[in-house]
Design a protein around this motif. Structure first.
Motif, PDB file in Angstrom:
ATOM      1  N   CYS A   1       0.920  -0.976   0.342  1.00  0.00           N
ATOM      2  CA  CYS A   1       0.171   0.047   0.299  1.00  0.00           C
ATOM      3  C   CYS A   1       1.165   1.033  -0.063  1.00  0.00           C
ATOM      4  O   CYS A   1       1.402   1.000   0.727  1.00  0.00           O
ATOM      5  CB  CYS A   1      -0.741   0.019   1.363  1.00  0.00           C
ATOM      6  N   PRO A   2       0.680   1.739  -1.135  1.00  0.00           N
ATOM      7  CA  PRO A   2       1.548   3.350  -1.219  1.00  0.00           C
ATOM      8  C   PRO A   2       1.224   4.018  -0.337  1.00  0.00           C
ATOM      9  O   PRO A   2       2.666   4.817   0.418  1.00  0.00           O
ATOM     10  CB  PRO A   2       1.364   3.344  -2.310  1.00  0.00           C
ATOM     11  N   VAL A   3       0.210   4.781   0.867  1.00  0.00           N
ATOM     12  CA  VAL A   3      -0.343   5.287   1.409  1.00  0.00           C
ATOM     13  C   VAL A   3      -0.152   4.587   2.864  1.00  0.00           C
ATOM     14  O   VAL A   3       0.983   5.528   3.698  1.00  0.00           O
ATOM     15  CB  VAL A   3      -2.057   5.499   1.554  1.00  0.00           C
ATOM     16  N   THR A   4       0.374   3.615   3.004  1.00  0.00           N
ATOM     17  CA  THR A   4       0.542   3.024   4.406  1.00  0.00           C
ATOM     18  C   THR A   4       2.803   3.125   4.322  1.00  0.00           C
ATOM     19  O   THR A   4       3.457   3.702   5.249  1.00  0.00           O
ATOM     20  CB  THR A   4       0.655   1.790   4.282  1.00  0.00           C
ATOM     21  N   ASP A   5       3.368   3.388   3.026  1.00  0.00           N
ATOM     22  CA  ASP A   5       4.606   3.150   2.939  1.00  0.00           C
ATOM     23  C   ASP A   5       4.844   4.743   3.423  1.00  0.00           C
ATOM     24  O   ASP A   5       6.601   5.126   3.516  1.00  0.00           O
ATOM     25  CB  ASP A   5       4.681   3.038   1.545  1.00  0.00           C
ATOM     26  N   VAL A   6       4.038   5.738   3.031  1.00  0.00           N
ATOM     27  CA  VAL A   6       4.505   7.151   2.679  1.00  0.00           C
ATOM     28  C   VAL A   6       4.264   7.128   4.168  1.00  0.00           C
ATOM     29  O   VAL A   6       4.634   7.952   4.951  1.00  0.00           O
ATOM     30  CB  VAL A   6       3.492   7.803   2.057  1.00  0.00           C
ATOM     31  N   TRP A   7       3.185   6.843   5.096  1.00  0.00           N
ATOM     32  CA  TRP A   7       2.890   6.502   6.378  1.00  0.00           C
ATOM     33  C   TRP A   7       4.097   6.236   7.511  1.00  0.00           C
ATOM     34  O   TRP A   7       4.577   7.045   8.189  1.00  0.00           O
ATOM     35  CB  TRP A   7       1.658   6.381   6.524  1.00  0.00           C
ATOM     36  N   GLN A   8       4.443   5.143   6.899  1.00  0.00           N
ATOM     37  CA  GLN A   8       5.499   4.551   7.146  1.00  0.00           C
ATOM     38  C   GLN A   8       7.249   5.580   7.724  1.00  0.00           C
ATOM     39  O   GLN A   8       7.475   5.213   9.034  1.00  0.00           O
ATOM     40  CB  GLN A   8       5.686   3.554   7.230  1.00  0.00           C
ATOM     41  N   SER A   9       7.448   5.856   6.300  1.00  0.00           N
ATOM     42  CA  SER A   9       8.445   6.560   6.333  1.00  0.00           C
ATOM     43  C   SER A   9       8.501   7.588   7.007  1.00  0.00           C
ATOM     44  O   SER A   9       9.141   8.323   7.687  1.00  0.00           O
ATOM     45  CB  SER A   9       8.859   6.891   4.823  1.00  0.00           C
ATOM     46  N   GLN A  10       7.200   8.770   7.123  1.00  0.00           N
ATOM     47  CA  GLN A  10       7.270   9.943   7.987  1.00  0.00           C
ATOM     48  C   GLN A  10       7.732   9.540   9.134  1.00  0.00           C
ATOM     49  O   GLN A  10       7.615  10.271   9.829  1.00  0.00           O
ATOM     50  CB  GLN A  10       5.773  10.126   7.622  1.00  0.00           C
ATOM     51  N   THR A  11       6.547   8.217   9.694  1.00  0.00           N
ATOM     52  CA  THR A  11       6.801   8.317  11.172  1.00  0.00           C
ATOM     53  C   THR A  11       8.147   7.713  11.650  1.00  0.00           C
ATOM     54  O   THR A  11       8.754   8.604  12.825  1.00  0.00           O
ATOM     55  CB  THR A  11       5.565   7.500  11.593  1.00  0.00           C
ATOM     56  N   LYS A  12       8.779   6.774  10.491  1.00  0.00           N
ATOM     57  CA  LYS A  12      10.619   6.958  11.021  1.00  0.00           C
ATOM     58  C   LYS A  12      11.195   8.097  11.005  1.00  0.00           C
ATOM     59  O   LYS A  12      12.247   8.575  11.896  1.00  0.00           O
ATOM     60  CB  LYS A  12      11.154   5.961  10.296  1.00  0.00           C
ATOM     61  N   SER A  13      10.779   9.333   9.645  1.00  0.00           N
ATOM     62  CA  SER A  13      11.909  10.522   9.838  1.00  0.00           C
ATOM     63  C   SER A  13      11.524  11.176  11.058  1.00  0.00           C
ATOM     64  O   SER A  13      12.573  11.998  11.245  1.00  0.00           O
ATOM     65  CB  SER A  13      11.942  10.841   8.704  1.00  0.00           C
ATOM     66  N   SER A  14       9.928  11.552  11.721  1.00  0.00           N
ATOM     67  CA  SER A  14       9.908  11.968  13.039  1.00  0.00           C
ATOM     68  C   SER A  14      10.395  11.422  13.859  1.00  0.00           C
ATOM     69  O   SER A  14      10.766  12.529  14.888  1.00  0.00           O
ATOM     70  CB  SER A  14       8.535  12.505  12.488  1.00  0.00           C
ATOM     71  N   ASP A  15      10.635  10.356  14.129  1.00  0.00           N
ATOM     72  CA  ASP A  15      11.496   9.626  15.040  1.00  0.00           C
ATOM     73  C   ASP A  15      12.189   9.522  15.498  1.00  0.00           C
ATOM     74  O   ASP A  15      12.756  10.570  16.410  1.00  0.00           O
ATOM     75  CB  ASP A  15      10.548   7.907  15.383  1.00  0.00           C
TER      76      ASP A  15
END
Length: 78
Positions: free
Chosen positions: A57-71
């Motif tokens: 899922c591309p939306v899940t991929d973007v969400w996970q990458s945003q979460t990782k970068s903010s962490d």
């Protein structure tokens, strides 16, 4: 395309709901062909079916990458 980012249960739910709404949209479109909003339902449903089949899922991929970068940004602040 990236690696698979959704689980088996999530994929099965996407396929099942996608098939249901694809059928719903197709039936409604045959009864009211002038109503273009059912095409949106059909296209979104087909997209969910495809996401379930390939388990990506591309939306899940973007969400996970945003979460990782903010962490990472928060941990660098400390």
């Amino acid at each position: 395309m990236g690696k698979q980012n959704i689980g088996t249960i999530n994929a099965l739910v996407r396929i099942t709901c996608g098939l249901f709404f694809l059928t719903y949209g197709a039936v409604r479109l045959t009864k009211r062909p002038w109503n273009q909003s059912y095409w949106v339902v059909i296209i979104a449903s087909a997209m969910k079916i495809a996401e379930g089949i390939v388990r990506y899922c591309p939306v899940t991929d973007v969400w996970q990458s945003q979460t990782k970068s903010s962490d990472q940004n928060q941990s660098a602040d400390f």
